[in-house]
Design an enzyme around this catalytic site. Structure first.
Site, PDB file in Angstrom:
ATOM      1  N   SER A  48      70.315 -61.830 -55.626  1.00  0.00           N
ATOM      2  CA  SER A  48      71.432 -61.305 -56.474  1.00  0.00           C
ATOM      3  C   SER A  48      72.579 -61.563 -56.064  1.00  0.00           C
ATOM      4  O   SER A  48      73.809 -61.645 -56.784  1.00  0.00           O
ATOM      5  CB  SER A  48      71.241 -59.884 -56.738  1.00  0.00           C
ATOM      6  OG  SER A  48      71.349 -59.024 -55.475  1.00  0.00           O
TER       7      SER A  48
ATOM      8  N   ASP B 256      78.941 -52.359 -57.879  1.00  0.00           N
ATOM      9  CA  ASP B 256      77.964 -51.485 -58.281  1.00  0.00           C
ATOM     10  C   ASP B 256      77.550 -50.825 -56.855  1.00  0.00           C
ATOM     11  O   ASP B 256      78.328 -51.136 -55.836  1.00  0.00           O
ATOM     12  CB  ASP B 256      76.675 -51.937 -58.861  1.00  0.00           C
ATOM     13  CG  ASP B 256      76.064 -53.082 -58.354  1.00  0.00           C
ATOM     14  OD1 ASP B 256      76.132 -53.290 -57.041  1.00  0.00           O
ATOM     15  OD2 ASP B 256      75.185 -53.844 -59.060  1.00  0.00           O
TER      16      ASP B 256
ATOM     17  N   HIS C  27      76.449 -54.370 -54.739  1.00  0.00           N
ATOM     18  CA  HIS C  27      77.275 -55.614 -54.742  1.00  0.00           C
ATOM     19  C   HIS C  27      78.675 -55.393 -54.827  1.00  0.00           C
ATOM     20  O   HIS C  27      79.173 -54.588 -55.542  1.00  0.00           O
ATOM     21  CB  HIS C  27      76.611 -56.547 -56.235  1.00  0.00           C
ATOM     22  CG  HIS C  27      75.159 -56.635 -56.417  1.00  0.00           C
ATOM     23  ND1 HIS C  27      74.576 -55.687 -56.916  1.00  0.00           N
ATOM     24  CD2 HIS C  27      74.332 -57.532 -55.613  1.00  0.00           C
ATOM     25  CE1 HIS C  27      73.116 -55.927 -56.760  1.00  0.00           C
ATOM     26  NE2 HIS C  27      72.976 -57.182 -56.121  1.00  0.00           N
TER      27      HIS C  27
END
Length: 343
Positions: A27, A317, A320
């Site tokens: 991610s 978040d 990240h």
């Protein structure tokens, strides 16, 4: 110096040819390959992408651009690095490279299985598909040149440690910290050797960042005071050290290729510990929601706690970083990457 477009923001070493950027991993670098997978590991909804091209959620796990885009942009290759599985991708979009990463993937094959995302082995198969498609467009000779002169970026391992090892009852009873990091490094080495066999010659591999200090792990494992979790950071340092040694070994085994470790641990830890030095205020929680635990589907437009001004935050978040932090990290890594791989 040869490069695809003249807008490169960094000095590329003389005689270096960078034809394209190819990205594999998780991610940190996925630009939207998970959007059409049946998985909870997605971010193609608000408020993700709040600062991306007019507020467009694309599957990037941040408020804006992520390292894949920033590398391509800084090198003057292209403004954004498209996801290979984007259904709107055109043949001409393949020129200059694409992204094969899948959020939630890891070097341990079990990591991808647990959350139904693309394993690293599948990402390699997509690279083969990419070459076949591009060949139909520009011919075999130009494809071979594109592949041989591409810059390859790999980012994986975080989900192996945070999710598979510490938060599921699978690997932790089979392996201690040392033996699991050895499993990860063996898997990483196999992946890199397969990537080399498919034509890659210049490969930068992200180290793991201080996972024990990211907001979600402070919340889950840092006690009532949400301290950094030293077990996690110890494991990360062990993995990074072993991976660095393995990259040196591979460089010896493949003299016509170069691989280098891109250290994100030290730089990101410094940003977390000294946020004001970098223009940030808050480093122990994310902007999205409460910032303590939300990521993926929990970071959504109905979460009314999301901050209004992301510029003061290190994290978007709970897992990240923000685009501004990614830009700082890539800017710091790019010079060493080019020296290590092209000088």
């Amino acid at each position: 110096m040869q490069i695809c477009t003249p807008q490169a923001a960094v000095g590329v070493p003389e005689n270096a040819t960078i034809s394209a950027v190819f990205v594999f991993g998780d991610s940190i670098v996925d630009t939207g390959n998970n959007n059409n997978l049946i998985t909870l590991v997605k971010s193609n909804f608000p408020p993700y992408g709040r600062d991306f091209m007019g507020g467009k959620p694309t599957g990037r796990f941040s408020n804006g651009r992520i390292p894949s885009d920033i590398f391509a942009q800084q090198l003057g290759i292209k403004e954004l690095l498209p996801a290979f599985l984007d259904p709107n991708l055109q043949l001409q979009d393949l020129i200059g490279g694409v992204n094969f990463a899948s959020a939630g993937a890891g070097f341990d094959p079990l990591t991808s299985e647990l959350v139904f995302v693309m394993p690293m082995s599948k990402q390699l198969r997509l690279f083969d598909e990419y070459k076949t498609k591009l060949k139909s467009f520009i011919g075999e000779e130009r494809v071979n040149s594109t592949v041989a002169n591409g810059l390859y970026i790999v980012s994986a391992g975080s989900d192996d440690i945070v999710n598979t090892y510490f938060h599921t009852p699978t690997r932790i009873f089979q392996y201690n910290l040392s033996s699991y990091t050895e499993l990860l490094v063996r898997s990483a080495s196999s992946f890199l050797q397969e990537l080399h066999a498919k034509g890659a010659r210049r490969i930068g591999v992200f180290s793991l960042s201080p996972l024990g200090c990211i907001p979600s792990q402070r919340t889950l494992a840092g006690g009532i005071e949400r301290r950094c979790t030293e077990d996690y950071n110890q494991m990360v340092r062990l993995f990074n050290s072993k991976l660095s040694s393995e990259l040196r070994r591979l460089n010896g085994a493949f003299p016509h290729a170069r691989m280098t470790l891109l250290d994100t641990y030290g730089p990101l830890l410094d940003v977390m510990k000294n946020p004001r030095s970098y223009g940030f205020e808050i480093s122990d929680r994310g902007c999205c929601g409460s910032g303590l635990i939300e990521a993926g589907f929990m970071c959504n437009q109905w979460n009314l706690l999301t901050c209004s001004n992301v510029s003061g935050y290190v994290f978007w978040d709970s897992y990240h970083p923000t685009e501004n932090v990614y830009r700082i990290l890539v800017q710091g890594l790019l010079g060493k990457l080019l020296v290590d791989l092209y000088s």
